[in-house]
Write a protein that holds these residues in place. Sequence first.
Motif, mmCIF file in Angstrom:
data_model
loop_
_atom_site.group_PDB
_atom_site.id
_atom_site.type_symbol
_atom_site.label_atom_id
_atom_site.label_comp_id
_atom_site.label_asym_id
_atom_site.label_seq_id
_atom_site.Cartn_x
_atom_site.Cartn_y
_atom_site.Cartn_z
ATOM 1 N N ALA A 61 12.453 28.703 -39.759
ATOM 2 C CA ALA A 61 11.625 29.927 -40.101
ATOM 3 C C ALA A 61 10.248 29.606 -39.204
ATOM 4 C CB ALA A 61 11.116 29.875 -41.459
ATOM 5 N N LEU A 62 9.844 28.590 -38.981
ATOM 6 C CA LEU A 62 8.590 28.212 -38.101
ATOM 7 C C LEU A 62 8.992 28.469 -36.817
ATOM 8 C CD1 LEU A 62 7.010 25.116 -39.873
ATOM 9 C CD2 LEU A 62 5.998 27.475 -39.832
ATOM 10 N N ALA A 63 10.050 27.879 -36.417
ATOM 11 C CA ALA A 63 10.384 28.141 -34.674
ATOM 12 C C ALA A 63 10.924 29.697 -34.394
ATOM 13 C CB ALA A 63 11.613 27.283 -34.598
ATOM 14 N N ASP A 64 11.283 30.251 -35.494
ATOM 15 C CA ASP A 64 11.628 31.770 -35.273
ATOM 16 C C ASP A 64 10.399 32.544 -35.289
ATOM 17 O OD1 ASP A 64 13.614 33.898 -34.957
ATOM 18 O OD2 ASP A 64 12.780 34.400 -36.857
ATOM 19 N N GLU A 111 10.132 20.483 -30.301
ATOM 20 C CA GLU A 111 10.927 19.305 -31.105
ATOM 21 C C GLU A 111 12.215 19.853 -31.253
ATOM 22 O OE1 GLU A 111 10.591 16.181 -34.538
ATOM 23 O OE2 GLU A 111 9.684 18.063 -34.794
ATOM 24 N N GLY A 112 12.218 21.298 -31.649
ATOM 25 C CA GLY A 112 13.523 22.140 -32.109
ATOM 26 C C GLY A 112 14.251 21.956 -31.019
ATOM 27 N N THR A 121 22.533 24.621 -37.161
ATOM 28 C CA THR A 121 21.848 25.725 -37.304
ATOM 29 C C THR A 121 20.695 26.080 -36.339
ATOM 30 O OG1 THR A 121 20.519 24.772 -39.229
ATOM 31 C CG2 THR A 121 22.471 26.326 -39.913
ATOM 32 N N LEU A 122 20.028 24.891 -36.138
ATOM 33 C CA LEU A 122 18.831 25.059 -35.102
ATOM 34 C C LEU A 122 19.417 25.199 -33.588
ATOM 35 C CD1 LEU A 122 15.733 24.913 -34.871
ATOM 36 C CD2 LEU A 122 16.071 22.280 -34.947
ATOM 37 N N ALA A 123 20.488 24.609 -33.408
ATOM 38 C CA ALA A 123 20.978 24.705 -32.213
ATOM 39 C C ALA A 123 21.503 26.227 -31.927
ATOM 40 C CB ALA A 123 22.453 23.712 -31.977
#
Length: 203
Positions: A61-64, A111-112, A121-123
């Motif tokens: 959520a933070l990266a998005d 970092e993501g 899921t992050l990939a």
Amino acid sequence: MPKISAAAKEARQEQILQAALHCFAQRGYYATTIEDLVTATGLSRGALYLYFPSKEALYLALADRWSCGLETAIRARVTPGLSPAAVLRIIIEVTGAHVAAEADACRVLMEGWILGRTIPTLAEQVESQEARTIQIFEQLLQAGVASGEMRANLAIRLHAQMLLATLQGLMIQWHLHPGTIDWQRVADDIVRGLCPAWQSRAG
């Protein structure tokens, strides 16, 4: 049990995200525990899970949100009639401003990029965001070539990838050496390099 209003739910979600942002930015993803997040938010573990079912969900959520915030800031600057080169300048300049204004969120995002190697899921999120950015760059470059504003012999895909890699590298440099990147000059130099030789000399 009384229902929580939409506004109250949104405010609580924002509180959680801000607390999590600080934790992740200071400690990193793996070093941050659920207990750290519980302590930072002041919520119970169960209450935290009502909003975000896992640490991974919070990180996603933070990266998005960082990317959505950047897109919103860019749209606010782009007006009808701007040339492709002008839009590209805005993208670069606004990216620089966003990096400075949202430094913690940017650290989480960067970092993501690495975590995407081990968190599927992050990939998917990282790959989707990068593909979207490259597509936008490709469209701008194609429009610039079509209008004669940019060199006719541009390798569109390659230059779109180079633009993304350049911005990502500069983001890292800014965090290693805060305040040392002149984003306006970067924007000017990048756009000048894409222009026909005569136009570059004139600029």
